[in-house]
Enzyme design. Structure first.
Site, PDB file in Angstrom:
ATOM      1  N   HIS A  83      -5.436   7.380  -2.347  1.00  0.00           N
ATOM      2  CA  HIS A  83      -6.310   6.323  -1.833  1.00  0.00           C
ATOM      3  C   HIS A  83      -7.430   5.988  -2.797  1.00  0.00           C
ATOM      4  O   HIS A  83      -7.980   6.860  -3.466  1.00  0.00           O
ATOM      5  CB  HIS A  83      -6.877   6.734  -0.472  1.00  0.00           C
ATOM      6  CG  HIS A  83      -5.864   6.576   0.607  1.00  0.00           C
ATOM      7  ND1 HIS A  83      -5.785   7.412   1.694  1.00  0.00           N
ATOM      8  CD2 HIS A  83      -4.865   5.671   0.747  1.00  0.00           C
ATOM      9  CE1 HIS A  83      -4.780   7.018   2.467  1.00  0.00           C
ATOM     10  NE2 HIS A  83      -4.204   5.976   1.913  1.00  0.00           N
ATOM     11  N   HIS A 140       1.763   4.737  -2.770  1.00  0.00           N
ATOM     12  CA  HIS A 140       1.883   6.199  -2.595  1.00  0.00           C
ATOM     13  C   HIS A 140       3.222   6.685  -3.137  1.00  0.00           C
ATOM     14  O   HIS A 140       3.303   7.724  -3.792  1.00  0.00           O
ATOM     15  CB  HIS A 140       1.793   6.582  -1.119  1.00  0.00           C
ATOM     16  CG  HIS A 140       0.443   6.408  -0.510  1.00  0.00           C
ATOM     17  ND1 HIS A 140      -0.719   6.827  -1.125  1.00  0.00           N
ATOM     18  CD2 HIS A 140       0.066   5.871   0.679  1.00  0.00           C
ATOM     19  CE1 HIS A 140      -1.756   6.552  -0.341  1.00  0.00           C
ATOM     20  NE2 HIS A 140      -1.305   5.973   0.756  1.00  0.00           N
ATOM     21  N   HIS A 183       0.827  -1.210   0.000  1.00  0.00           N
ATOM     22  CA  HIS A 183       0.000   0.000   0.000  1.00  0.00           C
ATOM     23  C   HIS A 183       0.865   1.265   0.000  1.00  0.00           C
ATOM     24  O   HIS A 183       0.696   2.152  -0.830  1.00  0.00           O
ATOM     25  CB  HIS A 183      -0.931  -0.019   1.220  1.00  0.00           C
ATOM     26  CG  HIS A 183      -1.740   1.229   1.389  1.00  0.00           C
ATOM     27  ND1 HIS A 183      -3.067   1.310   1.017  1.00  0.00           N
ATOM     28  CD2 HIS A 183      -1.421   2.455   1.862  1.00  0.00           C
ATOM     29  CE1 HIS A 183      -3.512   2.531   1.255  1.00  0.00           C
ATOM     30  NE2 HIS A 183      -2.538   3.253   1.777  1.00  0.00           N
ATOM     31  N   GLU A 184       1.799   1.333   0.933  1.00  0.00           N
ATOM     32  CA  GLU A 184       2.608   2.550   1.054  1.00  0.00           C
ATOM     33  C   GLU A 184       3.479   2.771  -0.184  1.00  0.00           C
ATOM     34  O   GLU A 184       3.692   3.908  -0.618  1.00  0.00           O
ATOM     35  CB  GLU A 184       3.469   2.507   2.326  1.00  0.00           C
ATOM     36  CG  GLU A 184       2.669   2.439   3.629  1.00  0.00           C
ATOM     37  CD  GLU A 184       1.670   3.570   3.806  1.00  0.00           C
ATOM     38  OE1 GLU A 184       1.924   4.691   3.306  1.00  0.00           O
ATOM     39  OE2 GLU A 184       0.612   3.333   4.431  1.00  0.00           O
TER      40      GLU A 184
END
Ligand SMILES: *[C@@H]1O[C@H](CO)[C@@H](O)[C@H](O)[C@H]1NC(C)=O
Ligand SMILES: *[C@@H]1O[C@H](CO)[C@@H](O)[C@H](O)[C@H]1NC(C)=O
Ligand SMILES: *[C@@H]1O[C@H](CO)[C@@H](O)[C@H](O)[C@H]1NC(C)=O
Ligand SMILES: *[C@@H]1O[C@H](CO)[C@@H](O)[C@H](O)[C@H]1NC(C)=O
Ligand SMILES: *[C@@H]1O[C@H](CO)[C@@H](O)[C@H](O)[C@H]1NC(C)=O
Ligand SMILES: [Zn+2]
Ligand SMILES: [Zn+2]
Length: 278
Positions: A243, A237, A233-234
């Site tokens: 998101h 980014h 997930h990170e």
């Protein structure tokens, strides 16, 4: 009967209030204030000199509605049970909503994924990374294969390649564990709520909250946070994705402790391809 019904509604409201307070409120007279801080932290509300009071005012109501719309809840503008249920799940510290640059709006209208304001991205496809922590949680030796697998998830759907840089080398991405205030403007909050955060391109900083109960094997217990899931997930980014509104996407902001979520969703793939397709 009316008295029973209203009694039921009142006790449910009271219960939710207590749940919310237990989670976020330091002093019990500050319910709206804490809600404002929660909504501000994730991009729905803007606190300025006059607005950080405990009043449940119109701007708080509209921020709450925007939050509920984002998470596809009924936009009641009230702290109802569905809203509290989501707010009580731990999540990523990155904001959900970004100021509407025109392109961002164009994309977010049609897709669940989002991009950062101005759509920042890397102008090269070979990125280097290294580990640098201010708190000791997991050794680099154990971290290395987890991050390598997480990077590989993105590499196979994009043209990115990743190479670990030596300790003293200059690298594009720096990953590590930190606790509370750690030199950016986003102090971690101890166990629970915010788990990790990462910055948009081309900053490359990716931080895990050292105070979480991280799991670095494949035996994640119900109270633990699967490091590999959160890393994927990170890293999204770090590559430029915001998101997603799709709960099945890796880029969905909330993470249920104990869950293992290590596969990109179609929405994640659509997002990375849209950002780097030209
Ligand atoms: C202060 O915040 C409130 C609530 O978000 C907003 O309505 C108001 O316009 C803000 N004032 C300034 C000066 O930014
Ligand atoms: C967005 O996510 C929802 C919920 O998962 C899904 O039903 C919908 O098809 C998705 N929309 C797009 C454009 O992918
Ligand atoms: C990879 O790069 C090629 C050539 O630059 C491009 O045509 C292709 O769409 C890219 N693939 C992905 C998945 O971004
Ligand atoms: C982390 O979770 C494991 C597995 O449930 C547990 O044994 C351990 O005590 C927890 N550690 C902390 C610091 O809470
Ligand atoms: C965890 O699972 C992954 C993927 O199946 C595997 O490659 C890795 O070796 C496992 N890690 C451990 C510590 O068993
Ligand atoms: Zn996130
Ligand atoms: Zn940080």
């Amino acid at each position: 009967m009316a008295p029973n019904l209203s009694h039921h509604i009142i006790s449910e409201a009271l219960f939710l209030l207590l749940v919310f307070q237990a989670l976020f409120v330091k002093s019990e007279s500050q319910f709206s204030e804490s809600l404002k801080q929660y909504l501000e932290a994730f991009g729905y509300y803007s606190i300025n000199g006059s607005s950080l009071t405990d009043a449940f005012d119109d701007s708080l109501e509209s921020a709450l509605k925007a939050y509920q719309q984002h998470y596809r809840l009924e936009a009641t503008g009230r702290v109802d049970s569905e809203t509290v249920k989501i707010m009580s799940i731990p999540r990523c510290g990155v904001r959900d909503v970004f100021d509407n640059s025109n392109d961002g709006v164009k994309f977010s209208m049609v897709a669940n994924y989002s991009l950062f304001e101005g759509m920042p991205r890397w102008d090269k496809r070979r990125l280097t990374y290294k580990f640098r922590s201010s708190a000791h949680v997991i050794s680099v030796r154990r971290l290395r294969p987890i991050i390598a697998r997480a990077l590989q998830k993105w590499a196979v759907v994009s043209n990115f390649t990743f190479r670990e840089e030596g300790f003293f080398g200059r690298s594009d991405i720096v990953l590590g564990f930190h606790r509370h205030a750690h030199g950016d403007n986003f102090p971690f909050d101890g166990p629970g709520n915010v788990l990790a955060h990462a910055f948009a391109p081309q900053v490359g900083m990716l931080h895990f909250d050292a105070d979480e109960n991280w799991s670095s094997n494949n035996l994640t217990r119900s109270n633990q946070i699967d490091l590999e899931s959160v890393s994927i997930h990170e890293l999204g980014h770090t590559l430029g994705l915001g998101h997603s509104r799709d709960p099945d996407a890796i880029m969905y902001a909330y993470y249920r402790p104990g869950s293992i979520k290590r596969d990109l969703g179609q929405d994640d793939i659509d997002g990375i391809r849209a950002l780097y397709s030209n």
